[in-house]
Design a protein around this motif. Structure first.
Motif, mmCIF file in Angstrom:
data_model
loop_
_atom_site.group_PDB
_atom_site.id
_atom_site.type_symbol
_atom_site.label_atom_id
_atom_site.label_comp_id
_atom_site.label_asym_id
_atom_site.label_seq_id
_atom_site.Cartn_x
_atom_site.Cartn_y
_atom_site.Cartn_z
ATOM 1 N N LEU A 13 0.821 -1.209 0.000
ATOM 2 C CA LEU A 13 0.000 0.000 0.000
ATOM 3 C C LEU A 13 0.858 1.263 0.000
ATOM 4 N N THR A 14 1.971 1.215 0.724
ATOM 5 C CA THR A 14 2.826 2.407 0.768
ATOM 6 C C THR A 14 3.589 2.619 -0.530
ATOM 7 N N LEU A 15 3.722 1.605 -1.350
ATOM 8 C CA LEU A 15 4.370 1.777 -2.649
ATOM 9 C C LEU A 15 3.607 2.796 -3.501
ATOM 10 N N ASN A 16 2.278 2.765 -3.434
ATOM 11 C CA ASN A 16 1.471 3.761 -4.139
ATOM 12 C C ASN A 16 1.756 5.169 -3.616
ATOM 13 N N VAL A 17 1.928 5.275 -2.314
ATOM 14 C CA VAL A 17 2.235 6.569 -1.692
ATOM 15 C C VAL A 17 3.616 7.042 -2.142
ATOM 16 N N VAL A 18 4.586 6.138 -2.133
ATOM 17 C CA VAL A 18 5.944 6.477 -2.562
ATOM 18 C C VAL A 18 5.942 6.961 -4.008
ATOM 19 N N ASN A 19 5.229 6.275 -4.870
ATOM 20 C CA ASN A 19 5.175 6.679 -6.283
ATOM 21 C C ASN A 19 4.535 8.059 -6.445
#
Length: 162
Positions: A13-19
């Motif tokens: 889920l945090t990968l979307n935030v990082v992107n």
């Protein structure tokens, strides 16, 4: 060792935030450079006010750039640091020397519109990921920028409405 192992956030889920933060970082980097351009090249009526205001805005952008990059690191991402890479993905484009002060303020307003939309998306993704720290960061940015928009609209409207 990963930071997320200790914070309890879901890496998928945090990968979307990082992107989304990476996109925001690229756009803030271009915006920062454009604000320096405006600061250096401001002319005419309102020079003293806008010269100081552009400096205030680029100092604020520089602080946000650092916060965004550090937040990417806290979420186990790697922030981009190459300007050439920013130029490839940024929605904010490099600015030529503006013809008038009104055009310059309109540029800032248009860019803030882009950044605010991106921050709202980051906020949504962060909320979905349970990432309250990024939510708070984006909320703080939005609070500041909405006030800046209001002030720039008030400054620009009467003399540029013609």
């Amino acid at each position: 060792m990963k930071t997320l192992n200790f914070t309890g956030l879901n890496s998928e889920l945090t990968l979307n935030v990082v992107n989304a933060l990476a996109q925001l970082l690229a756009d803030f980097q271009i915006h920062y450079t454009n604000l320096r351009n405006l600061h250096w090249n401001v002319r005419g009526h309102g020079f003293f006010i806008m010269h100081e205001k552009y400096e205030e805005l680029y100092d604020d952008a520089a602080a946000k750039i650092d916060e965004i990059a550090e937040r990417i690191l806290q979420l186990d991402g790697t922030p981009e640091s190459r300007f050439s890479a920013y130029l490839k993905v940024a929605k904010v484009q490099e600015l030529d020397v503006p013809e008038t002060g009104c055009n310059a303020v309109e540029y800032v307003l248009d860019t803030l519109k882009t950044l605010i939309a991106q921050e709202r998306e980051v906020l949504r993704l962060a909320a979905d990921a349970g990432d309250e720290v990024t939510v708070a960061l984006m909320s703080d940015y939005l609070k500041e920028q909405e006030k800046t928009v209001w002030m720039l609209v008030a400054f620009n409207s009467p003399k540029c409405a013609k």
